[in-house]
Design a protein around this motif. Structure first.
Motif, short mmCIF file in Angstrom:
data_model
loop_
_atom_site.label_atom_id
_atom_site.label_comp_id
_atom_site.label_asym_id
_atom_site.label_seq_id
_atom_site.Cartn_x
_atom_site.Cartn_y
_atom_site.Cartn_z
N THR A 194 60.25 -22.89 -25.11
CA THR A 194 61.36 -22.60 -26.06
C THR A 194 61.39 -21.19 -26.62
O THR A 194 62.08 -20.95 -27.60
CB THR A 194 61.39 -23.61 -27.24
OG1 THR A 194 60.38 -23.30 -28.19
CG2 THR A 194 61.26 -25.05 -26.76
N ALA A 202 64.50 -31.26 -24.20
CA ALA A 202 64.94 -30.52 -25.39
C ALA A 202 66.44 -30.69 -25.60
O ALA A 202 67.22 -30.70 -24.64
CB ALA A 202 64.59 -29.04 -25.26
N THR A 213 65.19 -16.92 -24.05
CA THR A 213 66.63 -17.18 -24.17
C THR A 213 67.37 -16.16 -23.31
O THR A 213 67.72 -15.08 -23.77
CB THR A 213 67.08 -17.11 -25.64
OG1 THR A 213 66.65 -15.86 -26.21
CG2 THR A 213 66.46 -18.24 -26.46
N SER A 216 57.95 -19.66 -29.88
CA SER A 216 57.46 -21.04 -29.78
C SER A 216 56.91 -21.44 -31.14
O SER A 216 55.79 -21.06 -31.49
CB SER A 216 56.38 -21.14 -28.71
OG SER A 216 56.90 -20.86 -27.44
N SER A 264 70.09 -22.68 -21.93
CA SER A 264 68.88 -23.42 -22.27
C SER A 264 67.80 -22.40 -22.60
O SER A 264 67.98 -21.20 -22.42
CB SER A 264 68.41 -24.29 -21.10
OG SER A 264 67.86 -23.49 -20.07
N SER A 265 66.67 -22.91 -23.04
CA SER A 265 65.48 -22.07 -23.14
C SER A 265 64.55 -22.46 -21.99
O SER A 265 64.98 -23.09 -21.03
CB SER A 265 64.80 -22.24 -24.50
OG SER A 265 63.74 -21.31 -24.65
N TRP A 324 62.79 -31.72 -28.01
CA TRP A 324 62.67 -30.68 -29.03
C TRP A 324 64.06 -30.28 -29.53
O TRP A 324 65.08 -30.50 -28.86
CB TRP A 324 61.95 -29.46 -28.45
CG TRP A 324 60.61 -29.78 -27.89
CD1 TRP A 324 59.68 -30.64 -28.39
CD2 TRP A 324 60.02 -29.24 -26.68
NE1 TRP A 324 58.56 -30.67 -27.60
CE2 TRP A 324 58.74 -29.82 -26.54
CE3 TRP A 324 60.45 -28.31 -25.75
CZ2 TRP A 324 57.88 -29.51 -25.49
CZ3 TRP A 324 59.60 -28.00 -24.68
CH2 TRP A 324 58.35 -28.59 -24.56
N TYR A 350 59.68 -25.91 -31.42
CA TYR A 350 58.88 -26.42 -30.29
C TYR A 350 58.34 -27.80 -30.67
O TYR A 350 59.09 -28.63 -31.16
CB TYR A 350 57.78 -25.40 -30.01
CG TYR A 350 57.06 -25.49 -28.68
CD1 TYR A 350 57.62 -26.10 -27.57
CD2 TYR A 350 55.80 -24.91 -28.53
CE1 TYR A 350 56.95 -26.15 -26.36
CE2 TYR A 350 55.12 -24.94 -27.32
CZ TYR A 350 55.71 -25.57 -26.23
OH TYR A 350 55.05 -25.61 -25.03
N THR A 383 65.13 -21.56 -31.96
CA THR A 383 64.50 -22.73 -31.33
C THR A 383 63.33 -23.20 -32.18
O THR A 383 62.79 -22.46 -33.01
CB THR A 383 63.96 -22.39 -29.93
OG1 THR A 383 62.97 -21.35 -30.03
CG2 THR A 383 65.08 -21.93 -28.99
N TYR A 432 66.92 -29.53 -20.41
CA TYR A 432 67.77 -29.31 -21.60
C TYR A 432 69.11 -30.01 -21.42
O TYR A 432 69.68 -30.03 -20.31
CB TYR A 432 68.01 -27.82 -21.81
CG TYR A 432 66.81 -27.08 -22.38
CD1 TYR A 432 66.77 -26.72 -23.72
CD2 TYR A 432 65.73 -26.74 -21.57
CE1 TYR A 432 65.69 -26.04 -24.24
CE2 TYR A 432 64.64 -26.06 -22.08
CZ TYR A 432 64.62 -25.71 -23.43
OH TYR A 432 63.55 -25.04 -23.94
N TRP A 443 69.92 -29.15 -26.80
CA TRP A 443 70.58 -27.84 -26.92
C TRP A 443 71.75 -28.05 -27.87
O TRP A 443 72.80 -28.54 -27.49
CB TRP A 443 71.02 -27.37 -25.54
CG TRP A 443 71.42 -25.94 -25.39
CD1 TRP A 443 72.62 -25.47 -24.96
CD2 TRP A 443 70.62 -24.77 -25.63
NE1 TRP A 443 72.63 -24.10 -24.91
CE2 TRP A 443 71.40 -23.64 -25.32
CE3 TRP A 443 69.31 -24.58 -26.09
CZ2 TRP A 443 70.93 -22.34 -25.43
CZ3 TRP A 443 68.83 -23.29 -26.20
CH2 TRP A 443 69.64 -22.18 -25.89
N THR A 475 66.54 -27.31 -30.33
CA THR A 475 66.85 -25.89 -30.10
C THR A 475 68.33 -25.68 -30.37
O THR A 475 69.14 -26.60 -30.21
CB THR A 475 66.51 -25.47 -28.66
OG1 THR A 475 67.26 -26.28 -27.74
CG2 THR A 475 65.02 -25.65 -28.36
#
Length: 968
Positions: free
Chosen positions: A589, A485, A592, A875, A584-585, A563, A904, A902, A454, A487, A565
């Motif tokens: 995703t 991903a 949390t 997700s 982050s996830s 991704w 995915y 988020t 992330y 953020w 998020t």
């Protein structure tokens, strides 16, 4: 329906489609031979192929002079293609089964889009097969001395026990509507030969049943039961030390005898925790329910066989009910009445009402019980911290953990390094190392190691981060296997809306941005922007926010990553914002949780099977409450039993005790209630079902707090203030100046608020909707909250390729008299969709609309309703059939406006389609076995598996990829 190809139809002539120009025939024909159905060998003659196809064309298209000319040209070309295909498949050999040739003819017809002729050819083959089966049955010899022998592992030969073969196949078909033992026996007999091995004999009947799945989904249960017989022989022989077999009927009594021996052998071979022997094994064994072995479909049981059942050097020691009981006993180790709780947990798991996550199923009750699913880490900005994080990744992945790494603190490209007085290479080279580590540590071969990196949208390396998954450029700055991903802070989305500027910074010069969110982030960020404009920053870059957003979406489409998020709703609604920051996830995703240099977040997952909680009167709230209550207790037990491979993970998990209760089978729950997924009713059901799960999960955790004590960091949390997930929506609305989100409720939340503030909570977080890719296969339902991908397709995972047919659709089509060979052919032709099949009624088209036929805005609306009840995230895959920049922009802005935390994968439809034909020979790892064992099954390419989309040489995401963590 049958077709007599010897009688040409003289009906009006349609135009023959897509016939290529004829090729000159080959100058010489290879010396090939044909194995006929009676086992005899005869010379290959391509003229017979031409004759057969000519008859097929004339039978369908008519016999006028024009038709004959066109038929002649097409047949000449198609015959040449079939011969060439056979030669390519033959390699060094020149011998084919007659079915192989017919399969290639069928493929050739489909490739050239002569679909009517191909359909007639398929139906003709089926009719001929049926007639041959009837003739063989009529001419069958009376029972006597068997002519075939089976080769035993020690090399000895015994007569084939035809009575037992018939018994096992008959038993596998018992009680299933629409199936019959006769065609399975017929197809099995066709594959037998003198000297066949025991394994090949078992596989022959399994493969025979699999050929029938596309016509009757219940054959998936038949093939599972036949695989179960193979498994019983393997397990019982290994456990007892002598060759042993048992029918399903015999297992009604033998399960209880087998179980204590299994525990003893498992401990002796260091597969099981010796503590299991201290249970009252007689009481435990008496609670086993052998009949539940019959509820598996083939995909589920094959997945367990390949990857979950304990084995010693490849020999399984675990039967399905022993597997579920082993997991349950492992989770009940610290309960006061261990037997009672183990039986209660077993009952929940074996009924498929709830399923624990894959690491829990792998490792519960073993010597190394690493049961947690997800780990989240923050990477420090120094070499020691970076390589410690990579080592931590390896240790956490070793026992099946999925990883999410926060790389934002690491300084960017060009930043000053005080120790060497040089400049930083940025985060990209270290991400390459993390990528390769994930490949090297593959969880013991059970599934590919997986990690997601992330990065916050203000990091100066963001633009290179976006390119990590591209197939072009310097490969040393690419991570082809690692997920990535974005953020994204709310301020960036607001700048995109306003078409404003956005500044990228190096975190060594903006250290507090990493830990700030909401209004505090906005204030600090704008101060750094002013400082940069005044010349006070060493490394920064200013871009147009809209241009960066477009590039983010472009790379998401082209490579499937990074991704999208959203940082602020994750933090503003976090129950634990008093104890840290969510940076982050996780890999998928949905998690949390706070991370820091001395805390690695851990989450422990499991999912409710929604289909099993729909009764005759709709949603069964009472059953759901029982399931949720037991499930939360099981997940809480994971925290105390768990093997922690690094101390930071144990410290975090014991302090906050988070769990993630999710769901699967949402699509089936809608279909049995006759609710189309693209409808207001589906959004409403998503709302009320998640509200009920949330209510009962929070109450169950609060009850556990009264019994076992609150989690240590409870004081100061939102829970301690009586602020529940529904209430925390207001924090996002306040930070943004408004939020378009539904806040309605139906249950008594005021009572629950009082209970939570007085009794406390056992767990800091209790809900998260994970992808459930593999455990949903085990339970035979669609994964997570996903819509149906297709209704007839081939699913690929690490266990192989499996025919999947939507049994609910088949049931509805049968009830209306529409399920026949033509419907099967149409489903193949239209890629598993009913939307373009004219004779399917509109109400069924709406109910069974597939993922690419619905507007993904419906998925976002349903997810937004769930999100108000969830203390973590979900997700959420999004589907788009014909992507465009405008559509992607609208979709992801809608997700942000609705307050989602988020998203995915972005799924896009393949630009090309694979060949469509019969599904025989495509299922699981049996394909390779059938070839090596000389079992004659047609090896046909899968009909509608998702092909990867190609755009400028870059592959977008695909569905059911064997290498995709989310699909495993």
């Amino acid at each position: 329906m049958s077709l007599n190809l010897l009688d040409a139809d003289t009906a009006t002539l349609p135009i023959i489609q897509s016939c290529p120009q004829p090729l000159a025939p080959a100058s010489s024909e290879p010396a090939m031979q044909i194995i006929r159905r009676n086992g005899k060998i005869s010379p290959f003659d391509s003229a017979k192929i031409a004759v057969a196809m000519t008859k097929a064309f004339l039978a369908v298209e008519g016999s006028s002079a024009v038709a004959s000319r066109r038929v002649h040209e097409c047949v000449e070309q198609l015959t040449a293609e079939v011969v060439m295909a056979l030669m390519r498949r033959a390699g060094d050999g020149r011998t084919f089964h007659i079915e192989d040739i017919q399969d290639q003819v069928e493929l050739a017809l489909m490739r050239t889009e002569n679909h009517k002729v191909a359909r007639a050819y398929v139906l003709y083959r089926e009719e001929q097969s049926r007639q041959r089966a009837e003739e063989r049955a009529a001419e069958a010899k009376p029972a006597g001395a068997p002519e075939l022998h089976v080769m035993l592992p020690d090399g000895s030969r015994v007569c084939l026990d035809t009575k037992r073969l018939a018994l096992i196949i008959g038993e596998a078909c018992a009680g299933l509507e629409g199936v019959s033992a006769a065609p399975v026996l017929t197809e099995t007999s066709r594959s037998l030969y003198d000297g066949i091995s025991q394994d090949e004999l078992a596989l022959a009947s399994i493969m025979a049943a699999r050929t029938l799945v596309e016509h009757e989904p219940n054959y998936a249960y038949v093939s599972a039961r036949l695989l179960l017989d193979k498994l019983r022989g393997e397990v019982l022989s290994h456990v007892h030390g002598v060759p042993t077999c048992a029918s399903q009927t015999e297992m009604a009594t033998r399960y209880a005898e087998y179980f204590p021996v299994y525990v003893k052998v498992g401990i002796a071979t260091e597969l099981l925790d010796p503590e299991l022997a201290r249970f009252d094994l007689a009481r435990i064994a008496a609670a086993l329910k052998p009949e539940r072995d019959l509820q598996f479909q083939f995909l589920g049981l094959q997945t367990l066989y390949d990857r979950y059942f304990l084995h010693k050097r490849g020999k399984r020691v675990e039967l399905p009910q022993a597997f579920f009981m082993r997991v349950a006993m492992g989770l009940a180790l610290r309960e006061i009445d261990r037997e009672a709780k183990a039986i209660e947990f077993y009952d929940l798991l074996s009924s498929f009402d709830f399923m624990a996550s894959t690491p829990t199923l792998f490792n519960s009750g073993t010597l190394r019980p690493q049961l947690s699913s997800c780990f989240l880490t923050t990477v420090s900005d120094d070499l020691d911290g970076i390589f410690k994080s990579i080592k931590d990744n390896a240790l956490l992945a070793k026992y099946s953990g999925g990883l999410g790494n926060d790389w934002t603190p690491v300084r960017g490209l060009g930043a000053h390094i005080k120790g060497t007085n040089g400049e930083s290479q940025g985060i990209i080279p270290f991400l390459k190392v993390a990528n390769d580590t994930a490949i090297a540590v593959n969880q013991g071969g059970k599934r590919k190691g997986a990690v997601c990196g992330y990065l916050e949208t203000w990091h100066v390396d963001l633009e290179e981060f976006l390119d990590l998954r591209k197939n072009t450029g310097d490969d040393r700055r690419r991570t082809h296997d690692m997920n990535t991903a974005n953020w994204v802070p709310d301020l960036f989305m607001q700048r995109v809306d306003a078409d404003g500027e956005w500044t990228l910074f190096s975190p060594d010069e903006t250290p507090d941005l990493h830990d700030r969110y909401g209004p505090a982030f906005k204030m600090a960020y704008e101060a750094y922007e002013a400082k940069a404009k005044a010349g006070g920053m060493r490394v920064f870059k200013t871009v147009r926010a809209t241009d960066l957003w477009r590039r983010m979406l472009t790379m998401l489409f082209e490579t499937g990553h990074p991704w999208i998020t959203f940082k602020d709703p994750c933090n503003l609604r976090s129950p634990q914002q008093h104890a840290g920051v969510i940076h982050s996830s996780n890999l998928c995703t949905e998690i949390t949780l706070n991370t820091s240099a001395d805390e690695i977040a851990v989450c422990n997952l499991g999912s409710i099977n929604m289909l099993n909680h729909i009764g005759p009167d709709g949603f069964d709230q009472a059953k759901l409450k029982r399931t949720v209550t037991i499930a939360v207790r099981m997940l809480d037990n994971v925290i105390d039993i768990n093997l922690y491979t690094i101390p930071e993970a144990r410290r975090s998990n014991m302090r906050h005790r988070p769990v993630g209760l999710g769901l699967m089978g949402f699509q089936e729950a809608l279909q049995v209630q006759r609710i189309p997924i693209a409808s207001d009713a589906a959004v409403t059901f998503a709302d009320i079902s998640m509200e009920a799960i949330s209510f009962h999960a929070i109450e169950a955790s609060s009850d556990l707090a009264a019994e076992r004590g609150r989690y240590p960091s409870f004081q100061g949390s939102l829970w301690s203030k009586g602020i529940l997930p529904l209430d925390s929506i207001q924090f996002v609305a306040d930070a943004r100046g408004g939020l378009d989100a539904d806040r309605s409720s139906t249950l008594d939340w005021d009572r629950l608020r009082k209970k939570v503030t007085s009794s406390g909570m056992r767990n800091s977080n209790v809900m998260a909707i994970a992808p459930t890719a593999t455990i949903s296969n085990i339970c035979g339902v669609s994964q997570s909250i996903e819509p149906n991908y297709q209704h007839l397709f081939v699913k690929s995972n690490m266990s192989g390729d499996f025919t999947v047919v939507n049994e609910f659709l088949v049931r509805d089509l049968k009830s209306r008299g529409l399920w026949d060979e033509v419907m099967v052919s149409d489903l193949k032709y239209f890629d598993g969709s009913v939307s373009r099949i004219d004779r399917v009624p509109d109400d069924l088209k709406d109910l069974y609309a597939t993922a690419f036929e619905i507007d993904s805005a419906w998925l976002i609306e349903a997810a937004a309703r769930r999100q108000k009840w969830i203390d973590q995230s979900q997700s959420l895959n999004l589907y788009i059939a014909n992507p465009s920049g405008k559509k992607l922009d609208a979709l992801y802005r809608l997700a942000w406006r609705r307050g989602l935390k988020t998203t995915y994968y972005l799924r896009s439809r393949g630009a090309t389609h694979v060949e469509k034909s019969t599904l025989r020979g495509t299922d699981g790892k049996l394909n390779a076995v059938s070839a090596s064992a000389a079992i004659s099954h047609a090896a046909i390419v899968v009909p509608v598996a998702m092909a990867a989309r190609e755009l400028d040489g870059v592959k977008a995401c695909r569905i059911d990829g064997p290498d995709c963590e989310a699909c495993q």
